[in-house]
Design an enzyme around this catalytic site. Sequence first.
Site, PDB file in Angstrom:
ATOM      1  N   ALA A 109      20.827  30.525 -10.223  1.00 56.06           N
ATOM      2  CA  ALA A 109      20.281  31.886 -10.112  1.00 56.06           C
ATOM      3  C   ALA A 109      21.012  32.580  -8.972  1.00 56.06           C
ATOM      4  CB  ALA A 109      18.771  31.823  -9.844  1.00 56.06           C
ATOM      5  N   LYS A 115      24.337  33.049  -1.481  1.00 54.60           N
ATOM      6  CA  LYS A 115      24.494  31.588  -1.533  1.00 54.60           C
ATOM      7  C   LYS A 115      25.737  31.206  -2.337  1.00 54.60           C
ATOM      8  CE  LYS A 115      19.497  31.063  -1.182  1.00 54.60           C
ATOM      9  NZ  LYS A 115      19.245  32.517  -1.314  1.00 54.60           N
ATOM     10  N   CYS A 231      11.824  31.399  -1.839  1.00 56.54           N
ATOM     11  CA  CYS A 231      11.414  32.172  -0.662  1.00 56.54           C
ATOM     12  C   CYS A 231       9.912  32.445  -0.743  1.00 56.54           C
ATOM     13  CB  CYS A 231      12.215  33.470  -0.538  1.00 56.54           C
ATOM     14  SG  CYS A 231      12.143  34.510  -1.997  1.00 56.54           S
TER      15      CYS A 231
END
Length: 459
Positions: A109, A115, A231
Amino acid sequence: MAAILPKSLNMEDFISACQRPLRKSVRVNTLKLSVDAFLLRAKEKGWQLTPVPWCQDGFWIEADESVVPLGNTAEHMAGLFYIQEASSMMPVSALFMNNPNYDAVLDMAAAPGSKTTQVAACMQNNGVLVANEFSASRVKVLHANIERCGVRNAALSNYDGRVFGAWLPEHFDAVLIDAPCSGEGTVRKDADAMKNWSKSSVLSISETQKDLIESAFHALKPGGVMVYSTCTLSIEENQQVCHHLKETFGDLVEFDSLKDLFPEAEKALTEEGFLHIFPQVYDCEGFFVARIRKTGSATAPEVKKRLGKFPFTKANDKTQQDIAQQLLAALNIELPEQSQVWLRDNDVWLFPASLEPMLSEFKFSRMGIKIAEAHKKGYRWQHQVATTLATGNGTNNVALSIEDAREWFMGRDVRPDVQPGKGEVIVTYANDVIGLGKWVGNRVKNGLPRELVRDKNLF
């Protein structure tokens, strides 16, 4: 929150931390420059940096943004750093704990790319990085960030992450799954993050996360490593998702402890070795990180594949050699060793060599970098040749003044105060490569892709 808060923490501190604005943080893009070089630049600019303990390239930053926001500085636009929340640097640090060399990595994702670009830097642009994003509109942002940061080993795809386990079983040395979640940890960044929160939505999204983590596990090679992160803070979306994987695959699943990831990691460590980070612990966003190892093979779901005709052909040795020679002659740039030239009509692409085994198994939306367009007199080189292959130390460079560099980033042609030349040139500002141009008379024609053009408030 009161029900899941560890005994060592209290609600008063939790609420107080949630009401404080986040500290701004950046990650140095080591594909473009070293951390030491970045520290020198930061000092020159008066930026105050504090190291992020779990990421050797990450820093909390205090900078005067009253005139120019960090995102509009020349350094950011040249891809030298990425504005990234400190806690979101942790999953990639966990994936690359003990510095492994992965040949094939899946970021399930990926958008907007913080990232993904961090993984590419850890891989040093070697091997292949499959960056998947379910939302078609977010793929454009992902590609723009990959392009800005000089990533050349990525292959982009646009699917529901649940497809990977069946389509590419046991293809990856490592998988990062930063799962879609209810976002409880982001309230410091977004005061409205909790407006639509409900227990039922948490339970619903956890079912999706269980599907995704199973898919990721099937896509992982035996002996491979997966990092699952969110998160959010709810146990249903975190610990319980990891336990679901363990219940499904038994002894094939091992949890790696993250207690040694950084000093004081034990403050957020769960009994399983996961990191469950509440915002008051390290003064960052709330986050969850688990590192999972696959100890053996598991039978993947079967799928009927209909891929259609692959539109690219691999260049033969003679063509690849010819392209390499012309690129060296024109721009003093060498083709990287771990790459292959592929052709589609008149377009010339550079794919990571490690991607080839997947090309017959899966359909990607974009692979590697487009380096040239063929025409009668040779090759017309493309923007990503400059941003991913050029070092800035070649002979065929044009250095711009600050005024010309501003014009360049706004997509305009420039007339630098130098003797005009011929053909394509590497364009630099402050010794950083910022693009590829072409001499037309006494001006350099701008080759900046539209998605990287800015129109105001530049450095």
